[in-house]
Write a protein that holds these residues in place. Structure first.
Motif, PDB file in Angstrom:
ATOM      1  N   PRO B  59      18.552  -2.980  16.277  1.00 47.42           N
ATOM      2  CA  PRO B  59      17.109  -3.172  16.344  1.00 47.42           C
ATOM      3  C   PRO B  59      16.652  -3.653  17.606  1.00 47.42           C
ATOM      4  N   THR B  85      14.778  -0.650  13.051  1.00 45.36           N
ATOM      5  CA  THR B  85      15.044  -1.502  12.034  1.00 45.36           C
ATOM      6  C   THR B  85      15.135  -0.793  10.517  1.00 45.36           C
ATOM      7  N   THR B  88      17.689  -2.248   8.342  1.00 44.14           N
ATOM      8  CA  THR B  88      17.618  -3.864   8.004  1.00 44.14           C
ATOM      9  C   THR B  88      16.643  -3.997   6.832  1.00 44.14           C
ATOM     10  N   THR B 114      11.437  -6.658   6.251  1.00 44.01           N
ATOM     11  CA  THR B 114      11.396  -5.918   7.701  1.00 44.01           C
ATOM     12  C   THR B 114      10.156  -5.262   7.922  1.00 44.01           C
TER      13      THR B 114
END
Lengths: 170, 431
Positions: B59, B85, B88, B114
């Motif tokens: 990221p 991201t 994530t 996120t």
């Protein structure tokens, strides 16, 4: 400035400690009572886990619970192991929640709910195994089955070791 | 922010699930205990799911701050701009705790998904140079198997300006000498305040003729008014030391807090009224702003006040400082008057015929900061002696014709200036 722990953190700490104790004491109704020394060791490990969730001692405390169950039980699979499994999952999930950030960071209810659902879902593996074990409890298990299982577990460990990178690696 | 080697590594949670799960399975298989498989089955499933969620990309995160200049007590927001991201699930942000910077949520730590990362609110509580927005960011993969970071993101320097209470009444200037302004002058001119009725001169406006008096007297008479002029204000700020405890705005104030806030408020009031204001800070930095007007000049003065660091002025003694105060300038000295040199310089300004006011910023009961050691009692005794000297100096200043007032907010100077204006309008006998 030293900030105190958030209230949600205290709640998760308490739940984690309780889960660990449940993991050990769930067999009491069926007559599997641990000695005070074992309870004390697990209690200490639970307190350690509440404040240092990623400490190696927490894993060792969980291993102590497993060893105690392994010593107490032979081929029996009592219903209490389901509650004990729930306790161990709860302790593990609580440790996961606590390790998201510093102690003064409140743990959002949304994240707690997510992990509660996840914990419940993975716990379902326990009744499945318990049911299979109960079904085959009266059957003699060939040695080759245990050897095959051990080989599969070792292979799983090797695969996990390859997949999981070391810290700072990749 | 994410170049170089990967910052993804396994979490303690995954390590624990793998270790305990593997140990349990091994025990169950080697000694034949199916119940142990029941116990560790959920952990094995959990570890497997966490392993499957292993991220494949790095990221990128960049910090953002809505404002870089604020008044003390105001607030701004810090956010994260993120990309890459997709792998994530959660983001943990922990802002560094800086002195005199309040964070919301308390502690500046936030855990969020996120796709829904909320800002952290930042509010500087005291004027001065502050570093805000330094934070650590960590991300976790689904099922908390892997963690990225924590990565430290740099903050930004912020000049926090002293708080100003907007109030457009700086008080009457005793001897305004300037151009067009809001202060009543001693000379006659085209103002609005009545001065006298006098005989008509050539050049007088017809609408000023008082017909009733003219008919009674038989000659034309006009109403004269006082001129209205602006004035010059010199602010002398004593930043040679800071006494007392500072806890930020709306809390306990140190002497330097009171000094800076008083200077900011006085400058704002006079500049808002169209007057010329100059600032002279007695500090190692020697901050100085010449006479100027307008909002831009106010910003400059507030910026200089925010840069003040207390200490004794370098390379120059106070007796040698040229305060650049011309006739008619209102001089406001904001000082606890613990320096005899400054008291002498103030008396010198008074003797030049300038209207001088001393604003006392020393909070009641304040003491200097001394290290706790066996000499603490000696320090207390010395401080009491300094306070006795101070009260003697203040009484001498008052006797020299220089009023000394404690700072009580933006209206502190009004009554004093009114008295000084009245005094300046009294007839004087030349000797």
């Amino acid at each position: 400035m030293r900030l105190s722990a958030a209230r949600s953190v205290w709640v998760v700490r308490a739940v984690g400690l309780l889960g660990l104790l449940v993991g050990l004491l769930a067999g009491i109704p069926e007559g599997y009572t641990p000695s005070l020394a074992v309870v004390a060791v697990v209690l200490l490990g639970g307190v350690l886990g509440a404040f240092r969730p990623d400490h190696l001692g927490v894993s060792m405390t969980l291993a102590v619970v497993l060893v105690w169950w392994a010593i107490k039980l032979h081929t029996q699979v009592p219903a209490g192991t389901l509650a004990a499994a729930a306790g161990l999952v709860t302790a593990h999930v609580a440790g996961t929640l606590l390790s998201y950030g510093p102690r003064f960071m409140p743990i959002p209810a949304e994240v707690v709910r997510l992990w509660a659902v996840r914990g419940l879902l993975v716990w379902l593996a326990a009744p499945v195994v318990w049911f299979v074990a109960r079904v085959y409890a009266d059957h003699a298990t060939p040695t080759s089955y245990w050897l095959a299982g051990l080989t599969a577990a070792l292979m799983g460990a090797v695969v996990a070791a390859v997949v999981v990178p070391t810290r700072g690696g990749d | 922010m994410s170049e170089g080697p990967s910052r993804w590594h396994t979490t303690g949670s995954l390590a624990r699930a793998l270790a305990v799960g593997g140990f349990g399975v091994a025990v169950a298989l080697t000694v034949g205990r199916p119940a142990v498989v029941v116990l560790v089955g959920p952990l094995v499933v959990l570890a497997s799911l966490a392993l499957l969620g292993k991220p494949t990309r790095e990221p990128r995160v960049l910090p953002g701050l809505a404002h870089v200049q604020l008044y003390e007590g105001q607030g701004t927001r810090s956010w994260l701009e993120m990309s890459g991201t997709e792998d994530t699930e959660h983001v943990t942000r922990v802002l560094a705790q800086e002195p005199f910077v309040a964070l919301h949520p308390v502690g500046g730590a936030v855990l969020s998904r996120t796709d829904d990362v909320g800002p952290i609110e930042i509010s500087p509580r005291r004027w001065g140079e502050r570093r805000v927005g330094t934070e650590k960011v960590a991300m976790t993969s689904p099922w908390a198997g892997y963690r990225w970071g924590p990565v430290q993101l740099p903050g930004r320097e912020m000049f926090v300006l002293p708080a100003v209470t907007r109030m457009r009444s700086g008080g009457e200037a005793p001897q305004p000498i300037g151009l067009i302004g809001a202060h009543r002058s001693r000379r006659e001119g085209g103002g609005t305040e009545f001065s006298s009725i006098r005989a008509f001169h050539s050049g007088d406006r017809l609408r000023r003729i008082n017909w009733r008096v003219s008919l009674r007297q038989g000659t034309l008479h006009v109403e004269s008014t006082r001129a209205e002029e602006d004035t010059a204000v010199l602010l002398i700020v004593d930043a040679m030391a800071d006494y007392g405890v500072s806890e930020g705005i709306d809390a306990a104030q140190s002497s330097l807090d009171v000094t800076v806030r008083a200077a900011a408020n006085i400058a704002d009031q006079y500049l808002g009224g169209g007057d010329r204001v100059s600032l002279r800070v007695l500090s190692p930095g020697g901050e100085y702003a010449g006479y100027g007007t307008g909002t831009r000049h106010l910003r400059r003065i507030l910026g200089l006040l925010a840069r003040i660091r207390p200490g004794i002025p370098r390379d120059v003694s106070i007796e040698q400082v040229d305060f650049r105060a011309t006739a008619g300038t209102v001089v406001v000295v904001i000082s606890p008057m613990l320096s005899p040199e400054l008291a002498i310089a103030t008396v010198r300004l008074v003797r030049r015929g300038l209207p001088v006011i001393v604003v006392d910023p020393l909070p009641p009961g304040s003491t200097p900061t001394v290290h706790p050691d066996p000499a603490a009692q000696v320090a207390q005794l010395a401080w009491r002696m300094r306070l006795l000297d101070r009260s003697h100096l203040l009484s001498q200043l008052a006797a020299a014709g220089c009023p000394v007032v404690p700072w009580n907010g933006p209206r502190t100077l009004e009554e004093v200036l009114r008295r000084l204006a009245r005094r300046s309008q009294l007839p004087r006998i030349g000797v």
